[in-house]
Design an enzyme around this catalytic site. Structure first.
Site, PDB file in Angstrom:
ATOM      1  CG  HIS A   1      -5.099 -10.846   0.574  1.00  0.00           C
ATOM      2  ND1 HIS A   1      -4.720 -10.070  -0.489  1.00  0.00           N
ATOM      3  CD2 HIS A   1      -4.720 -10.161   1.696  1.00  0.00           C
ATOM      4  CE1 HIS A   1      -4.134  -8.956  -0.033  1.00  0.00           C
ATOM      5  NE2 HIS A   1      -4.120  -9.001   1.283  1.00  0.00           N
TER       6      HIS A   1
ATOM      7  CG  HIS B   1      -0.839  -8.000   4.085  1.00  0.00           C
ATOM      8  ND1 HIS B   1      -1.689  -8.241   3.032  1.00  0.00           N
ATOM      9  CD2 HIS B   1       0.228  -8.808   3.892  1.00  0.00           C
ATOM     10  CE1 HIS B   1      -1.152  -9.160   2.238  1.00  0.00           C
ATOM     11  NE2 HIS B   1       0.005  -9.521   2.749  1.00  0.00           N
TER      12      HIS B   1
ATOM     13  CG  ASP C   1      -2.916  -2.722   4.547  1.00  0.00           C
ATOM     14  OD1 ASP C   1      -2.330  -3.822   4.590  1.00  0.00           O
ATOM     15  OD2 ASP C   1      -3.938  -2.539   3.842  1.00  0.00           O
ATOM     16  CG  HIS C   2      -5.239  -5.376   7.057  1.00  0.00           C
ATOM     17  ND1 HIS C   2      -6.569  -5.495   6.758  1.00  0.00           N
ATOM     18  CD2 HIS C   2      -4.617  -5.055   5.895  1.00  0.00           C
ATOM     19  CE1 HIS C   2      -6.754  -5.270   5.449  1.00  0.00           C
ATOM     20  NE2 HIS C   2      -5.573  -5.005   4.918  1.00  0.00           N
TER      21      HIS C   2
ATOM     22  CG  HIS D   1      -4.730 -10.157   6.028  1.00  0.00           C
ATOM     23  ND1 HIS D   1      -5.822  -9.331   6.084  1.00  0.00           N
ATOM     24  CD2 HIS D   1      -3.886  -9.614   5.111  1.00  0.00           C
ATOM     25  CE1 HIS D   1      -5.651  -8.322   5.234  1.00  0.00           C
ATOM     26  NE2 HIS D   1      -4.476  -8.470   4.639  1.00  0.00           N
TER      27      HIS D   1
ATOM     28  CG  ASP E   1      -6.912  -6.648   2.322  1.00  0.00           C
ATOM     29  OD1 ASP E   1      -7.798  -5.849   2.678  1.00  0.00           O
ATOM     30  OD2 ASP E   1      -5.693  -6.370   2.337  1.00  0.00           O
TER      31      ASP E   1
ATOM     32  CG  HIS F   1      -8.165  -2.011   1.058  1.00  0.00           C
ATOM     33  ND1 HIS F   1      -7.149  -1.093   1.198  1.00  0.00           N
ATOM     34  CD2 HIS F   1      -7.700  -3.163   1.593  1.00  0.00           C
ATOM     35  CE1 HIS F   1      -6.102  -1.666   1.786  1.00  0.00           C
ATOM     36  NE2 HIS F   1      -6.414  -2.936   2.045  1.00  0.00           N
TER      37      HIS F   1
END
Ligand code: ZN
Ligand code: FE
Length: 265
Positions: free
Chosen positions: A108, A54, A56-57, A52, A137, A175
Protein backbone atom coordinates in the site's frame (compact mmCIF):
# COMPACT_ATOMS: atom_id res chain seq x y z
CA UNK A 1 -7.57 -5.15 27.98
CA UNK A 2 -10.51 -3.80 26.03
CA UNK A 3 -10.35 -3.30 22.27
CA UNK A 4 -12.48 -0.54 20.74
CA UNK A 5 -12.67 0.84 17.21
CA UNK A 6 -13.12 4.63 17.33
CA UNK A 7 -14.86 5.75 14.13
CA UNK A 8 -13.15 8.66 12.33
CA UNK A 9 -13.81 10.50 9.06
CA UNK A 10 -16.15 8.61 6.71
CA UNK A 11 -14.93 5.05 7.21
CA UNK A 12 -11.70 4.98 9.27
CA UNK A 13 -11.27 3.18 12.57
CA UNK A 14 -8.73 4.35 15.14
CA UNK A 15 -8.16 1.24 17.26
CA UNK A 16 -7.87 1.76 20.99
CA UNK A 17 -6.65 -0.89 23.43
CA UNK A 18 -7.19 0.05 27.08
CA UNK A 19 -6.91 -1.52 30.52
CA UNK A 20 -9.21 0.84 32.43
CA UNK A 21 -6.39 3.30 33.24
CA UNK A 22 -4.13 3.50 30.22
CA UNK A 23 -4.68 3.31 26.48
CA UNK A 24 -2.82 2.62 23.26
CA UNK A 25 -4.13 4.02 19.97
CA UNK A 26 -3.30 2.95 16.46
CA UNK A 27 -3.32 5.27 13.44
CA UNK A 28 -5.01 8.35 14.93
CA UNK A 29 -5.81 10.25 11.74
CA UNK A 30 -7.90 12.62 13.87
CA UNK A 31 -7.14 13.56 17.48
CA UNK A 32 -10.71 14.53 18.43
CA UNK A 33 -12.29 11.06 18.78
CA UNK A 34 -9.23 9.92 20.75
CA UNK A 35 -9.37 12.89 23.17
CA UNK A 36 -13.08 12.19 23.58
CA UNK A 37 -12.51 8.49 24.37
CA UNK A 38 -9.68 9.33 26.80
CA UNK A 39 -11.84 11.87 28.61
CA UNK A 40 -14.88 9.62 28.66
CA UNK A 41 -12.93 6.61 30.01
CA UNK A 42 -10.65 8.64 32.34
CA UNK A 43 -7.68 7.14 30.50
CA UNK A 44 -4.07 8.18 30.08
CA UNK A 45 -2.55 7.76 26.65
CA UNK A 46 0.44 5.38 26.93
CA UNK A 47 1.48 5.01 23.29
CA UNK A 48 0.63 5.92 19.71
CA UNK A 49 1.30 3.26 17.05
CA UNK A 50 1.38 4.26 13.38
CA UNK A 51 1.32 1.81 10.44
CA UNK A 52 2.04 4.17 7.51
CA UNK A 53 2.38 7.80 6.56
CA UNK A 54 -1.03 8.62 5.04
CA UNK A 55 -2.79 11.62 6.58
CA UNK A 56 -5.91 9.66 7.55
CA UNK A 57 -3.62 7.62 9.84
CA UNK A 58 -1.28 10.34 11.13
CA UNK A 59 -3.31 13.60 11.19
CA UNK A 60 -3.91 13.47 14.96
CA UNK A 61 -0.46 12.24 16.01
CA UNK A 62 1.16 15.62 16.74
CA UNK A 63 -1.76 16.98 18.78
CA UNK A 64 -2.04 13.76 20.83
CA UNK A 65 1.69 13.60 21.45
CA UNK A 66 1.86 17.26 22.48
CA UNK A 67 -1.12 17.01 24.82
CA UNK A 68 -0.23 13.70 26.48
CA UNK A 69 3.51 13.15 25.96
CA UNK A 70 2.71 9.61 24.79
CA UNK A 71 5.57 8.10 22.79
CA UNK A 72 5.00 7.62 19.06
CA UNK A 73 6.07 4.47 17.18
CA UNK A 74 6.09 4.28 13.40
CA UNK A 75 7.58 2.87 10.21
CA UNK A 76 11.34 3.45 9.91
CA UNK A 77 11.13 3.94 6.15
CA UNK A 78 8.39 6.58 6.11
CA UNK A 79 7.97 10.20 7.10
CA UNK A 80 5.56 10.63 9.97
CA UNK A 81 5.35 13.47 12.52
CA UNK A 82 8.55 13.71 14.63
CA UNK A 83 9.59 12.65 17.18
CA UNK A 84 8.90 8.95 16.79
CA UNK A 85 10.63 5.63 17.41
CA UNK A 86 11.37 4.08 13.99
CA UNK A 87 10.46 0.39 13.64
CA UNK A 88 10.94 -2.34 11.07
CA UNK A 89 10.68 -6.12 10.69
CA UNK A 90 11.67 -7.98 13.85
CA UNK A 91 11.48 -4.97 16.17
CA UNK A 92 9.24 -5.05 19.24
CA UNK A 93 7.15 -2.44 21.03
CA UNK A 94 6.70 -2.96 24.75
CA UNK A 95 3.91 -0.98 26.32
CA UNK A 96 1.44 -1.66 29.18
CA UNK A 97 3.04 -5.06 29.69
CA UNK A 98 2.27 -6.04 26.09
CA UNK A 99 4.89 -6.94 23.51
CA UNK A 100 3.97 -6.17 19.90
CA UNK A 101 5.97 -7.67 17.04
CA UNK A 102 6.63 -5.51 14.00
CA UNK A 103 6.10 -7.00 10.54
CA UNK A 104 7.14 -5.21 7.33
CA UNK A 105 4.19 -5.18 4.93
CA UNK A 106 5.15 -3.02 1.93
CA UNK A 107 2.62 -2.64 -0.88
CA UNK A 108 0.00 0.00 0.00
CA UNK A 109 2.93 2.25 0.88
CA UNK A 110 6.63 1.44 0.56
CA UNK A 111 7.41 1.30 4.28
CA UNK A 112 4.07 0.12 5.74
CA UNK A 113 4.38 -1.92 8.95
CA UNK A 114 1.91 -4.04 10.94
CA UNK A 115 1.80 -4.72 14.69
CA UNK A 116 1.11 -8.24 15.93
CA UNK A 117 0.36 -9.11 19.54
CA UNK A 118 0.67 -12.87 20.18
CA UNK A 119 -1.73 -14.58 22.58
CA UNK A 120 0.65 -14.59 25.52
CA UNK A 121 -0.39 -11.56 27.52
CA UNK A 122 0.24 -12.66 31.14
CA UNK A 123 -2.88 -11.26 32.82
CA UNK A 124 -5.23 -11.80 29.91
CA UNK A 125 -8.87 -12.60 30.55
CA UNK A 126 -10.60 -15.17 28.36
CA UNK A 127 -11.79 -12.61 25.80
CA UNK A 128 -8.25 -11.28 25.50
CA UNK A 129 -6.64 -14.58 24.63
CA UNK A 130 -6.82 -14.31 20.86
CA UNK A 131 -3.87 -12.61 19.16
CA UNK A 132 -4.28 -9.13 17.71
CA UNK A 133 -3.14 -7.69 14.41
CA UNK A 134 -3.12 -3.98 13.57
CA UNK A 135 -2.60 -4.05 9.82
CA UNK A 136 -3.47 -0.49 8.74
CA UNK A 137 -4.35 -0.39 5.04
CA UNK A 138 -2.62 -3.66 4.07
CA UNK A 139 -5.30 -6.26 4.80
CA UNK A 140 -8.99 -5.36 4.89
CA UNK A 141 -11.82 -7.72 5.61
CA UNK A 142 -12.57 -9.22 2.20
CA UNK A 143 -9.92 -7.09 0.49
CA UNK A 144 -6.52 -5.42 0.59
CA UNK A 145 -5.12 -1.92 0.25
CA UNK A 146 -4.50 -0.25 -3.08
CA UNK A 147 -0.95 -0.41 -4.40
CA UNK A 148 0.04 3.26 -4.17
CA UNK A 149 3.79 2.77 -3.70
CA UNK A 150 4.61 -0.94 -3.73
CA UNK A 151 4.54 -3.68 -6.36
CA UNK A 152 2.08 -6.58 -6.63
CA UNK A 153 4.92 -8.96 -5.67
CA UNK A 154 5.54 -6.96 -2.48
CA UNK A 155 1.86 -6.87 -1.55
CA UNK A 156 1.46 -10.59 -2.20
CA UNK A 157 4.45 -11.33 0.05
CA UNK A 158 3.07 -8.98 2.74
CA UNK A 159 -0.35 -10.67 2.65
CA UNK A 160 1.34 -14.09 2.76
CA UNK A 161 3.16 -13.03 5.94
CA UNK A 162 -0.11 -11.91 7.56
CA UNK A 163 -2.02 -14.99 6.35
CA UNK A 164 0.55 -17.18 8.14
CA UNK A 165 -0.43 -15.79 11.57
CA UNK A 166 -2.69 -17.90 13.84
CA UNK A 167 -6.25 -18.44 12.60
CA UNK A 168 -7.83 -16.92 15.72
CA UNK A 169 -5.95 -13.63 15.22
CA UNK A 170 -8.31 -10.65 15.48
CA UNK A 171 -7.69 -8.57 12.37
CA UNK A 172 -7.97 -4.85 13.15
CA UNK A 173 -8.18 -3.10 9.79
CA UNK A 174 -8.15 0.69 9.53
CA UNK A 175 -11.24 1.06 7.30
CA UNK A 176 -14.82 -0.21 7.23
CA UNK A 177 -14.67 -1.35 3.60
CA UNK A 178 -16.02 -4.84 4.27
CA UNK A 179 -19.36 -4.84 2.44
CA UNK A 180 -18.00 -3.32 -0.77
CA UNK A 181 -15.03 -5.71 -0.63
CA UNK A 182 -17.40 -8.64 -0.25
CA UNK A 183 -19.39 -7.56 -3.34
CA UNK A 184 -16.16 -7.85 -5.30
CA UNK A 185 -15.25 -11.14 -3.61
CA UNK A 186 -18.63 -12.52 -4.70
CA UNK A 187 -17.92 -11.52 -8.32
CA UNK A 188 -14.64 -13.48 -8.10
CA UNK A 189 -15.99 -16.53 -6.25
CA UNK A 190 -19.78 -16.70 -6.68
CA UNK A 191 -19.81 -20.31 -5.45
CA UNK A 192 -17.97 -19.69 -2.16
CA UNK A 193 -20.45 -20.74 0.58
CA UNK A 194 -18.29 -19.35 3.40
CA UNK A 195 -18.32 -16.02 1.61
CA UNK A 196 -22.14 -16.02 1.36
CA UNK A 197 -22.46 -16.85 5.04
CA UNK A 198 -19.93 -14.21 6.12
CA UNK A 199 -21.56 -11.57 3.90
CA UNK A 200 -24.95 -12.15 5.54
CA UNK A 201 -23.30 -11.80 8.95
CA UNK A 202 -21.59 -8.51 7.99
CA UNK A 203 -24.76 -7.11 6.39
CA UNK A 204 -26.62 -7.74 9.65
CA UNK A 205 -23.89 -5.95 11.65
CA UNK A 206 -23.91 -2.91 9.35
CA UNK A 207 -27.74 -2.80 9.40
CA UNK A 208 -27.42 -2.37 13.19
CA UNK A 209 -24.72 0.28 12.68
CA UNK A 210 -22.02 -1.96 14.16
CA UNK A 211 -18.48 -2.46 12.85
CA UNK A 212 -17.71 -5.65 10.93
CA UNK A 213 -14.28 -5.57 12.57
CA UNK A 214 -12.21 -7.04 13.99
CA UNK A 215 -12.39 -9.92 11.56
CA UNK A 216 -10.81 -13.33 12.18
CA UNK A 217 -7.81 -14.39 10.16
CA UNK A 218 -9.24 -17.88 9.63
CA UNK A 219 -12.35 -16.28 8.11
CA UNK A 220 -10.26 -14.05 5.86
CA UNK A 221 -8.44 -17.11 4.51
CA UNK A 222 -11.80 -18.57 3.50
CA UNK A 223 -13.42 -15.46 2.01
CA UNK A 224 -10.79 -12.87 1.03
CA UNK A 225 -9.83 -13.25 -2.65
CA UNK A 226 -6.52 -11.46 -2.03
CA UNK A 227 -5.51 -14.23 0.40
CA UNK A 228 -6.83 -16.82 -2.07
CA UNK A 229 -5.19 -15.82 -5.36
CA UNK A 230 -3.56 -19.27 -5.65
CA UNK A 231 -6.87 -21.13 -5.22
CA UNK A 232 -8.06 -22.69 -8.46
CA UNK A 233 -11.46 -20.93 -8.27
CA UNK A 234 -9.83 -17.51 -7.95
CA UNK A 235 -7.17 -18.23 -10.56
CA UNK A 236 -9.77 -19.39 -13.06
CA UNK A 237 -11.92 -16.31 -12.48
CA UNK A 238 -8.96 -13.94 -12.88
CA UNK A 239 -7.82 -15.73 -16.03
CA UNK A 240 -11.32 -15.48 -17.52
CA UNK A 241 -11.65 -11.80 -16.54
CA UNK A 242 -8.21 -10.56 -17.58
CA UNK A 243 -7.39 -13.01 -20.39
CA UNK A 244 -4.05 -13.98 -18.85
CA UNK A 245 -1.82 -16.53 -20.59
CA UNK A 246 -2.28 -20.04 -19.17
CA UNK A 247 1.18 -20.06 -17.60
CA UNK A 248 0.86 -16.67 -15.86
CA UNK A 249 2.95 -16.46 -12.68
CA UNK A 250 1.19 -16.08 -9.32
CA UNK A 251 2.35 -12.46 -9.10
CA UNK A 252 0.68 -11.71 -12.45
CA UNK A 253 -2.53 -13.35 -11.26
CA UNK A 254 -2.42 -11.28 -8.07
CA UNK A 255 -1.71 -8.09 -10.06
CA UNK A 256 -4.64 -8.79 -12.39
CA UNK A 257 -6.92 -9.50 -9.41
CA UNK A 258 -5.94 -6.16 -7.82
CA UNK A 259 -6.51 -4.38 -11.15
CA UNK A 260 -9.92 -6.04 -11.49
CA UNK A 261 -10.86 -4.69 -8.06
CA UNK A 262 -9.61 -1.19 -8.98
CA UNK A 263 -11.99 -1.18 -11.98
CA UNK A 264 -14.89 -2.92 -10.19
CA UNK A 265 -18.10 -0.93 -9.63
ZN1 ZN B 1 -3.46 4.47 3.60
FE1 FE C 1 -6.27 4.77 5.14
Amino acid sequence: MTLVPLPAFADNYIWMLQDGRNAIVVDPGDAAPVFEALRHGHLQLAAILVTHHHADHTGGVAALHEATGAPVFGPARERIPEPFKPLSQGDHVEVLGLRFEVIDVPGHTAGHIAYFLPANAPHASASDLAPLLFCGDTLFSGGCGRLFEGTPAQMLASLDALAALPGDTRVCCAHEYTLSNLRFAHAVEPGNADLAHYTAQCEALRARGEPTLPSQLATERRVNPFLRSRESTVRRAVHAHAGLPAQAAETEVFAALRQWKNDFR
